[in-house]
Design an enzyme around this catalytic site. Sequence first.
Site, PDB file in Angstrom:
ATOM      1  N   TRP A   1      41.295  13.736 -58.854  1.00  0.00           N
ATOM      2  CA  TRP A   1      40.415  13.974 -60.000  1.00  0.00           C
ATOM      3  C   TRP A   1      39.911  15.410 -60.083  1.00  0.00           C
ATOM      4  O   TRP A   1      39.245  15.754 -61.051  1.00  0.00           O
ATOM      5  CB  TRP A   1      39.214  13.022 -59.912  1.00  0.00           C
TER       6      TRP A   1
ATOM      7  N   LYS B   1      50.469   7.714 -60.829  1.00  0.00           N
ATOM      8  CA  LYS B   1      49.143   7.095 -60.916  1.00  0.00           C
ATOM      9  C   LYS B   1      48.153   8.241 -60.874  1.00  0.00           C
ATOM     10  O   LYS B   1      47.960   8.871 -59.838  1.00  0.00           O
ATOM     11  CB  LYS B   1      48.877   6.127 -59.765  1.00  0.00           C
ATOM     12  N   ALA B   2      47.574   8.528 -62.024  1.00  0.00           N
ATOM     13  CA  ALA B   2      46.600   9.622 -62.062  1.00  0.00           C
ATOM     14  C   ALA B   2      45.236   9.065 -61.670  1.00  0.00           C
ATOM     15  O   ALA B   2      45.039   7.846 -61.600  1.00  0.00           O
ATOM     16  CB  ALA B   2      46.567  10.225 -63.455  1.00  0.00           C
TER      17      ALA B   2
ATOM     18  N   GLU C   1      49.880  16.858 -50.067  1.00  0.00           N
ATOM     19  CA  GLU C   1      49.002  18.020 -50.208  1.00  0.00           C
ATOM     20  C   GLU C   1      47.601  17.487 -49.957  1.00  0.00           C
ATOM     21  O   GLU C   1      47.028  16.800 -50.797  1.00  0.00           O
ATOM     22  CB  GLU C   1      49.182  18.591 -51.621  1.00  0.00           C
ATOM     23  N   LEU C   2      47.078  17.770 -48.753  1.00  0.00           N
ATOM     24  CA  LEU C   2      45.861  17.073 -48.316  1.00  0.00           C
ATOM     25  C   LEU C   2      44.660  18.022 -48.230  1.00  0.00           C
ATOM     26  O   LEU C   2      44.645  19.061 -48.868  1.00  0.00           O
ATOM     27  CB  LEU C   2      46.147  16.373 -46.993  1.00  0.00           C
TER      28      LEU C   2
ATOM     29  N   CYS D   1      40.672  21.959 -52.823  1.00  0.00           N
ATOM     30  CA  CYS D   1      41.151  21.864 -51.436  1.00  0.00           C
ATOM     31  C   CYS D   1      41.254  23.251 -50.789  1.00  0.00           C
ATOM     32  O   CYS D   1      41.249  23.361 -49.574  1.00  0.00           O
ATOM     33  CB  CYS D   1      42.466  21.117 -51.363  1.00  0.00           C
TER      34      CYS D   1
ATOM     35  N   GLY E   1      45.339  14.530 -52.152  1.00  0.00           N
ATOM     36  CA  GLY E   1      44.049  13.868 -51.942  1.00  0.00           C
ATOM     37  C   GLY E   1      43.592  14.082 -50.513  1.00  0.00           C
ATOM     38  O   GLY E   1      43.977  15.053 -49.871  1.00  0.00           O
ATOM     39  N   SER E   2      42.807  13.136 -50.012  1.00  0.00           N
ATOM     40  CA  SER E   2      42.225  13.333 -48.682  1.00  0.00           C
ATOM     41  C   SER E   2      43.253  13.075 -47.576  1.00  0.00           C
ATOM     42  O   SER E   2      44.220  12.331 -47.762  1.00  0.00           O
ATOM     43  CB  SER E   2      41.029  12.404 -48.501  1.00  0.00           C
TER      44      SER E   2
HETATM   45  P1  NAD Z   1      39.195   9.258 -51.461  1.00  0.00           P
HETATM   46  O1  NAD Z   1      39.820   9.568 -50.164  1.00  0.00           O
HETATM   47  O2  NAD Z   1      38.634   7.888 -51.694  1.00  0.00           O
HETATM   48  O3  NAD Z   1      40.218   9.530 -52.667  1.00  0.00           O
HETATM   49  C1  NAD Z   1      40.943  10.731 -52.789  1.00  0.00           C
HETATM   50  C2  NAD Z   1      42.030  10.494 -53.843  1.00  0.00           C
HETATM   51  O4  NAD Z   1      42.964   9.548 -53.349  1.00  0.00           O
HETATM   52  C3  NAD Z   1      41.520   9.870 -55.149  1.00  0.00           C
HETATM   53  O5  NAD Z   1      42.220  10.451 -56.225  1.00  0.00           O
HETATM   54  C4  NAD Z   1      41.848   8.386 -55.024  1.00  0.00           C
HETATM   55  O6  NAD Z   1      42.087   7.760 -56.273  1.00  0.00           O
HETATM   56  C5  NAD Z   1      43.098   8.408 -54.205  1.00  0.00           C
HETATM   57  N1  NAD Z   1      43.264   7.237 -53.354  1.00  0.00           N
HETATM   58  C6  NAD Z   1      42.337   6.667 -52.550  1.00  0.00           C
HETATM   59  N2  NAD Z   1      42.872   5.625 -51.867  1.00  0.00           N
HETATM   60  C7  NAD Z   1      44.168   5.539 -52.268  1.00  0.00           C
HETATM   61  C8  NAD Z   1      45.254   4.683 -51.922  1.00  0.00           C
HETATM   62  N3  NAD Z   1      45.136   3.714 -51.004  1.00  0.00           N
HETATM   63  N4  NAD Z   1      46.444   4.891 -52.534  1.00  0.00           N
HETATM   64  C9  NAD Z   1      46.615   5.882 -53.442  1.00  0.00           C
HETATM   65  N5  NAD Z   1      45.632   6.724 -53.793  1.00  0.00           N
HETATM   66  C10 NAD Z   1      44.421   6.559 -53.217  1.00  0.00           C
HETATM   67  O7  NAD Z   1      38.061  10.313 -51.640  1.00  0.00           O
HETATM   68  P2  NAD Z   1      37.130  10.703 -52.840  1.00  0.00           P
HETATM   69  O8  NAD Z   1      35.723  10.407 -52.458  1.00  0.00           O
HETATM   70  O9  NAD Z   1      37.625  10.232 -54.162  1.00  0.00           O
HETATM   71  O10 NAD Z   1      37.397  12.259 -52.773  1.00  0.00           O
HETATM   72  C11 NAD Z   1      36.879  13.037 -51.729  1.00  0.00           C
HETATM   73  C12 NAD Z   1      37.917  13.444 -50.737  1.00  0.00           C
HETATM   74  O11 NAD Z   1      39.190  13.502 -51.348  1.00  0.00           O
HETATM   75  C13 NAD Z   1      37.610  14.850 -50.258  1.00  0.00           C
HETATM   76  O12 NAD Z   1      37.107  14.801 -48.972  1.00  0.00           O
HETATM   77  C14 NAD Z   1      38.915  15.605 -50.328  1.00  0.00           C
HETATM   78  O13 NAD Z   1      39.444  15.813 -49.058  1.00  0.00           O
HETATM   79  C15 NAD Z   1      39.869  14.690 -51.012  1.00  0.00           C
HETATM   80  N6  NAD Z   1      40.449  15.267 -52.224  1.00  0.00           N
HETATM   81  C16 NAD Z   1      41.355  16.249 -52.037  1.00  0.00           C
HETATM   82  C17 NAD Z   1      41.945  16.821 -53.134  1.00  0.00           C
HETATM   83  C18 NAD Z   1      42.935  17.922 -52.964  1.00  0.00           C
HETATM   84  O14 NAD Z   1      43.152  18.665 -53.898  1.00  0.00           O
HETATM   85  N7  NAD Z   1      43.578  18.023 -51.805  1.00  0.00           N
HETATM   86  C19 NAD Z   1      41.599  16.411 -54.405  1.00  0.00           C
HETATM   87  C20 NAD Z   1      40.661  15.391 -54.564  1.00  0.00           C
HETATM   88  C21 NAD Z   1      40.101  14.806 -53.433  1.00  0.00           C
END
Ligand code: NAD
Length: 476
Positions: A147, A171-172, A246-247, A280, A224-225
């Site tokens: 997001w 899946k956005a 890309e974490l 990130c 994501g994370s």
């Molecule tokens: P989160 O770990 O719950 O989610 C991060 C992302 O992963 C979200 O887009 C979520 O929809 C997706 N996600 C979660 N569980 C999933 C699953 N089982 N399968 C597929 N997708 C899944 O964390 P959050 O509270 O939404 O975001 C905060 C953390 O996310 C931060 O600590 C950061 O590290 C990470 N993040 C990183 C980026 C990046 O550009 N690397 C971008 C957004 C969030």
Amino acid sequence: MYPDLKLYIAGEWRKTSEDLAVLNPATEEEIGRHPRASRRDLDDALSAAVEGFAIWRRTAPRERANVILRAAALMRERLEEIARSITLEHGKPLRQARLEVIRGAEFFEWDAGEAMRTYGRVIPSGPGESFTVHHQPCGVVAAFSPWNFPMSQPARKIGGALAAGCSIILKAAEETPAGALHIARAFEDAGLPRGVLNLVFGDPAEISGYLIPQEPVRLVAFTGSTVVGRHLTTLASEHMTPVLMELGGHAPVIVCEDTDVEKAAISGAVRKYRNAGQVCTSPTRFFVHDSVYERFRDTFVRRAAETVVGNGLEDGVEMGPLANERRITALSELVEDARAKGAEVLAGGKRHGDKGYFFQPTVLANVPEAARVMQEEPFGPLAVINPVPSLDAAIAQANSVPYGLAGYAFTNRADYLAQLSEEVEVGNLSINTLEASMPETPFGGVKSSGYGREGGSEGISNYMVIKHVWHSSKIA
Ligand code: NAD
């Protein structure tokens, strides 16, 4: 102003019986509802992607490039509409949203060119035989975008996949669905064959758990994370499916004694609070040489306190809200932990206002190693500023986290540049600038920050497989 949210499957827009609210994080008001994909929707997306792949892989690279370029041109034409939807769903200032749309279009334009440059190789061979190396699209891609950049994050994955000749199910992020929806609209209008791009929303764990094990899925691409990335990698590995990950990051900024300290501090503070620090590559751990520490810290704190926080639709706002309530709690806990362990809180540290998910631009100084924030990515408007006695000490600190995505330094010394380039453990190192990536440069991490690269001439290779063809003119 905000689009009617739908899934895009097999070239058709679809609503579902279940939908969920999308909130404006600046006001906490509902601005739309995104459909929630069922198993049937996902099965339809898979069949569509298989059919789409059969067509797209046989489409000439130049024609693929033309479709991508047409879509990018439409995104540029629709810049204002897309930027406003992004600000509504994400909260970032409109000016930053416009820049994101332009960057998204640039990613597509770069990838369009790359579609025509997936060169193979001829390996020298004996008479009557040939060895040729071909790069071919890997197949259906299951991609998951976050997001923090509602348009440019999906653009990375869709651009790479489509340029290579793959089809994709994206899946956005449910928090910010409109950015990806605008991309799908542009591709539909640009004449992309049905099924090549499919867009779904729903329960992230349910969708990834269902799609990743499916036979046609040949690549899992996720941003994501690290925690979620590790989980998806484990799932993919059970099926021998490669991943592009890309974490998280926890970017160090090394400020050397020879730099223009005030300029570096202002640049640091402006860059830190961009996108409310939800990037990130956000500069977070500032390691400043003892001899310039106080000047750097004081200038940074002053600029941090001047940051205009508010609704991204209002003129002059520099920093919008965080994505959700969860992020406020996460940030508050990190600040309290650091304070309890002896850190100085020199700016911010708390929620800003009582409506919307705003957090104050925060500066922590002299933070002890034991504080959680020294190891955990804050992913928010929080900077740590600590003094260091030497470049060696700064590099040791920079490398002391499990992450290795972006790293930065301010210096004009050639010997420092050489040492930094050699020793800082990151995928992207920038000197005298806090920008980490461009469409034409490879972007990605080492250590727990992920695998693979997006962008540059390296990016497209994630979406391709290599085939060696050995042709003998006579039966041996
Ligand atoms: P989160 O770990 O719950 O989610 C991060 C992302 O992963 C979200 O887009 C979520 O929809 C997706 N996600 C979660 N569980 C999933 C699953 N089982 N399968 C597929 N997708 C899944 O964390 P959050 O509270 O939404 O975001 C905060 C953390 O996310 C931060 O600590 C950061 O590290 C990470 N993040 C990183 C980026 C990046 O550009 N690397 C971008 C957004 C969030």
